[in-house]
Design a protein around this motif. Structure first.
Motif, PDB file in Angstrom:
ATOM      1  N   GLY A   1       6.748 -17.783  -9.302  1.00  0.00           N
ATOM      2  CA  GLY A   1       7.666 -16.715  -8.914  1.00  0.00           C
ATOM      3  C   GLY A   1       6.961 -15.592  -8.185  1.00  0.00           C
ATOM      4  N   PHE A   2       5.734 -15.306  -8.587  1.00  0.00           N
ATOM      5  CA  PHE A   2       4.931 -14.271  -7.927  1.00  0.00           C
ATOM      6  C   PHE A   2       4.689 -14.629  -6.460  1.00  0.00           C
ATOM      7  N   ILE A   3       4.367 -15.886  -6.225  1.00  0.00           N
ATOM      8  CA  ILE A   3       4.157 -16.345  -4.845  1.00  0.00           C
ATOM      9  C   ILE A   3       5.431 -16.166  -4.021  1.00  0.00           C
ATOM     10  N   TRP A   4       6.564 -16.485  -4.626  1.00  0.00           N
ATOM     11  CA  TRP A   4       7.848 -16.322  -3.938  1.00  0.00           C
ATOM     12  C   TRP A   4       8.112 -14.849  -3.605  1.00  0.00           C
ATOM     13  N   LEU A   5       7.862 -13.965  -4.554  1.00  0.00           N
ATOM     14  CA  LEU A   5       8.103 -12.536  -4.330  1.00  0.00           C
ATOM     15  C   LEU A   5       7.209 -11.988  -3.220  1.00  0.00           C
ATOM     16  N   LEU A   6       5.965 -12.448  -3.179  1.00  0.00           N
ATOM     17  CA  LEU A   6       5.062 -12.017  -2.112  1.00  0.00           C
ATOM     18  C   LEU A   6       5.504 -12.585  -0.764  1.00  0.00           C
ATOM     19  N   TYR A   7       5.895 -13.841  -0.768  1.00  0.00           N
ATOM     20  CA  TYR A   7       6.332 -14.494   0.470  1.00  0.00           C
ATOM     21  C   TYR A   7       7.559 -13.802   1.063  1.00  0.00           C
ATOM     22  N   LYS A   8       8.491 -13.430   0.211  1.00  0.00           N
ATOM     23  CA  LYS A   8       9.713 -12.762   0.674  1.00  0.00           C
ATOM     24  C   LYS A   8       9.520 -11.254   0.841  1.00  0.00           C
ATOM     25  N   LYS A   9       8.314 -10.779   0.541  1.00  0.00           N
ATOM     26  CA  LYS A   9       7.967  -9.355   0.664  1.00  0.00           C
ATOM     27  C   LYS A   9       8.870  -8.468  -0.186  1.00  0.00           C
ATOM     28  N   ILE A  10       9.265  -9.004  -1.336  1.00  0.00           N
ATOM     29  CA  ILE A  10      10.057  -8.211  -2.280  1.00  0.00           C
ATOM     30  C   ILE A  10       9.148  -7.241  -3.025  1.00  0.00           C
ATOM     31  N   ILE A  11       7.932  -7.673  -3.315  1.00  0.00           N
ATOM     32  CA  ILE A  11       6.923  -6.794  -3.899  1.00  0.00           C
ATOM     33  C   ILE A  11       5.634  -6.944  -3.091  1.00  0.00           C
ATOM     34  N   THR A  12       4.686  -6.058  -3.343  1.00  0.00           N
ATOM     35  CA  THR A  12       3.357  -6.185  -2.747  1.00  0.00           C
ATOM     36  C   THR A  12       2.361  -6.545  -3.851  1.00  0.00           C
ATOM     37  N   TRP A  13       1.155  -6.846  -3.457  1.00  0.00           N
ATOM     38  CA  TRP A  13       0.146  -7.302  -4.415  1.00  0.00           C
ATOM     39  C   TRP A  13      -0.459  -6.165  -5.229  1.00  0.00           C
ATOM     40  N   HIS A  14      -0.279  -4.929  -4.805  1.00  0.00           N
ATOM     41  CA  HIS A  14      -1.071  -3.819  -5.341  1.00  0.00           C
ATOM     42  C   HIS A  14      -0.948  -3.648  -6.856  1.00  0.00           C
ATOM     43  N   ILE A  15       0.273  -3.608  -7.373  1.00  0.00           N
ATOM     44  CA  ILE A  15       0.449  -3.353  -8.806  1.00  0.00           C
ATOM     45  C   ILE A  15       0.013  -4.543  -9.659  1.00  0.00           C
ATOM     46  N   PRO A  16       0.508  -5.764  -9.397  1.00  0.00           N
ATOM     47  CA  PRO A  16       0.072  -6.891 -10.240  1.00  0.00           C
ATOM     48  C   PRO A  16      -1.438  -7.118 -10.216  1.00  0.00           C
ATOM     49  N   VAL A  17      -2.028  -7.081  -9.034  1.00  0.00           N
ATOM     50  CA  VAL A  17      -3.457  -7.365  -8.927  1.00  0.00           C
ATOM     51  C   VAL A  17      -4.284  -6.263  -9.588  1.00  0.00           C
ATOM     52  N   SER A  18      -3.888  -5.010  -9.420  1.00  0.00           N
ATOM     53  CA  SER A  18      -4.651  -3.920 -10.044  1.00  0.00           C
ATOM     54  C   SER A  18      -4.551  -3.980 -11.565  1.00  0.00           C
ATOM     55  N   ILE A  19      -3.394  -4.376 -12.088  1.00  0.00           N
ATOM     56  CA  ILE A  19      -3.254  -4.532 -13.541  1.00  0.00           C
ATOM     57  C   ILE A  19      -4.171  -5.640 -14.043  1.00  0.00           C
TER      58      ILE A  19
ATOM     59  N   GLY B   1       4.800  -8.800 -17.421  1.00  0.00           N
ATOM     60  CA  GLY B   1       4.826  -7.357 -17.208  1.00  0.00           C
ATOM     61  C   GLY B   1       4.271  -6.947 -15.863  1.00  0.00           C
ATOM     62  N   ALA B   2       3.146  -7.534 -15.481  1.00  0.00           N
ATOM     63  CA  ALA B   2       2.481  -7.139 -14.237  1.00  0.00           C
ATOM     64  C   ALA B   2       3.290  -7.519 -13.006  1.00  0.00           C
ATOM     65  N   ILE B   3       3.913  -8.694 -13.041  1.00  0.00           N
ATOM     66  CA  ILE B   3       4.603  -9.197 -11.851  1.00  0.00           C
ATOM     67  C   ILE B   3       6.041  -8.698 -11.756  1.00  0.00           C
ATOM     68  N   TYR B   4       6.746  -8.664 -12.882  1.00  0.00           N
ATOM     69  CA  TYR B   4       8.191  -8.436 -12.833  1.00  0.00           C
ATOM     70  C   TYR B   4       8.650  -7.099 -13.413  1.00  0.00           C
ATOM     71  N   MET B   5       7.904  -6.545 -14.352  1.00  0.00           N
ATOM     72  CA  MET B   5       8.352  -5.311 -15.000  1.00  0.00           C
ATOM     73  C   MET B   5       7.726  -4.071 -14.358  1.00  0.00           C
ATOM     74  N   ALA B   6       6.434  -4.112 -14.147  1.00  0.00           N
ATOM     75  CA  ALA B   6       5.741  -2.944 -13.598  1.00  0.00           C
ATOM     76  C   ALA B   6       6.080  -2.701 -12.135  1.00  0.00           C
ATOM     77  N   THR B   7       6.565  -3.725 -11.440  1.00  0.00           N
ATOM     78  CA  THR B   7       6.855  -3.604 -10.009  1.00  0.00           C
ATOM     79  C   THR B   7       8.285  -3.157  -9.720  1.00  0.00           C
ATOM     80  N   ASP B   8       9.028  -2.823 -10.746  1.00  0.00           N
ATOM     81  CA  ASP B   8      10.394  -2.324 -10.556  1.00  0.00           C
ATOM     82  C   ASP B   8      10.395  -1.170  -9.552  1.00  0.00           C
ATOM     83  N   TYR B   9      11.221  -1.269  -8.525  1.00  0.00           N
ATOM     84  CA  TYR B   9      11.218  -0.274  -7.448  1.00  0.00           C
ATOM     85  C   TYR B   9      11.440   1.152  -7.947  1.00  0.00           C
ATOM     86  N   VAL B  10      12.367   1.305  -8.865  1.00  0.00           N
ATOM     87  CA  VAL B  10      12.776   2.649  -9.284  1.00  0.00           C
ATOM     88  C   VAL B  10      11.697   3.339 -10.105  1.00  0.00           C
ATOM     89  N   THR B  11      11.000   2.579 -10.937  1.00  0.00           N
ATOM     90  CA  THR B  11      10.083   3.187 -11.905  1.00  0.00           C
ATOM     91  C   THR B  11       8.612   2.991 -11.557  1.00  0.00           C
TER      92      THR B  11
END
Length: 333
Positions: free
Chosen positions: A209-227, A261-271
């Protein structure tokens, strides 16, 4: 002639992305993990997920329709995502009434109280999860052991998670080498053969799912990778100092809910922060707090608490860590 000119507030350029499109992109990314949880936990995973999603959507509908009295927002998909993420943080045998209570807290208290999507300071699903953990500690820490598709809902065999085994064993004076014989191997944890919440046991699926989110540019790598990098570095140092007391980095990454948490929770746009530099600081903070709670705190798992604590720092990060403005003059000397 003056009628041809229209003056309006920014933004003047709009992208093709919509809230609905982004939310359903996240749903697609979560499908592999959902299928994995159903494969290992059977009917219980379906019941928990369906109850959580339906409750979150229903509560948002009722609040918007009868209390706030504004246009309905359930079509944007945010309540669906909240329901899925809340379910992924729960045991697959938790009673339905507790799921409904947690869904109410997630939507009514953590989201709609602040004005709905875009205004909530804390991740709604995590607020619901932490509320349930504090209010119903026994039910929230009775983890079913994966037993296949035919696993029942109420008769599932429960057991301790790898993090709980290590935490309790070290407290009782056992060495880590002794405890490692009681927990699954890294390969087993990667493919989901361990006790835990529905989202904890699906490392491989979560990474897909992480690969999909990066591919679709829904999230960036910064938060998951830094965690993940912070957790690997912090636990790696501890492990090198005393390998009989502190688990290795791979164990900390695969055991528990850090990938969820790193991929789906911490990357929430609002928070989460809005610019890359702030995202890296935010992610490092989550990683450090997670390790501190896991190693020295009262709970075996600390991801939820770490993310919520760092959610509180997001306004500060957005205020003081800003990207350079276009056309901004740079002072030399």
């Amino acid at each position: 002639m003056s009628n041809l000119l229209k003056v309006s507030l920014s933004p003047h350029i709009h992208g093709k992305e919509t809230t609905q499109k982004l939310m359903f992109g996240v749903v697609i990314a979560l499908i592999p993990a959902l299928l994995t949880s159903i494969f290992f936990f059977g009917y219980g995973a379906l019941i928990v997920t369906a109850t959580s999603v339906a409750s979150c959507i229903l509560f948002e509908y009722l609040i918007v329709k009868f209390i706030i009295k504004k246009p309905l927002t359930i079509n944007d998909g945010s309540a669906l995502v909240t329901g899925l993420l809340l379910a992924f943080n729960l045991p697959s045998n938790i009673p339905v009434f507790i799921i409904v209570i947690g869904s109410f807290v997630s939507v009514a208290v953590a989201k709609m109280t602040f004005g709905g999507l875009g205004n909530n300071p804390f991740n709604p699903a995590l607020v619901g999860r932490v509320f349930m953990l504090i209010s119903f500690p026994v039910q929230m820490t009775s983890w079913p052991v994966p037993a296949g598709l035919n696993t029942g809902y109420t008769d599932a065999v429960t057991g301790a998670t790898p993090l709980a085994i290590v935490k309790e064993g070290l407290k009782n004076g056992e060495s880590l080498s002794q405890l490692m014989t009681q927990i699954p191997t890294p390969a087993q944890m990667f493919f989901g053969q361990m006790g835990g919440s529905m989202g904890e046991i699906a490392a491989m699926a979560l990474l897909l799912g992480f690969i999909w989110l990066l591919y679709k540019k829904i999230i960036t790598w910064h938060i998951p990778v830094s965690i993940l990098a912070t957790i690997v570095a912090f636990t790696g140092i501890l492990w090198l100092v005393n390998p009989e007391k502190y688990a290795d980095p791979l164990f900390h990454v695969l055991a528990g809910g850090i990938l969820l948490g790193a991929i789906y929770m911490a990357t929430d746009y609002v928070t989460s922060p809005m610019n890359p530099k702030a995202m890296l600081i935010y992610g490092c903070g989550i990683g450090m707090l997670t390790v501190i709670i896991r190693v020295w705190g009262a709970y075996p798992e600390g991801v939820s608490f770490a993310i919520l604590i760092m959610n509180a720092f997001v306004p500060l990060l957005n205020t003081y860590i800003k990207p350079k403005r276009f056309g901004e003059e740079v002072k030399n000397g």
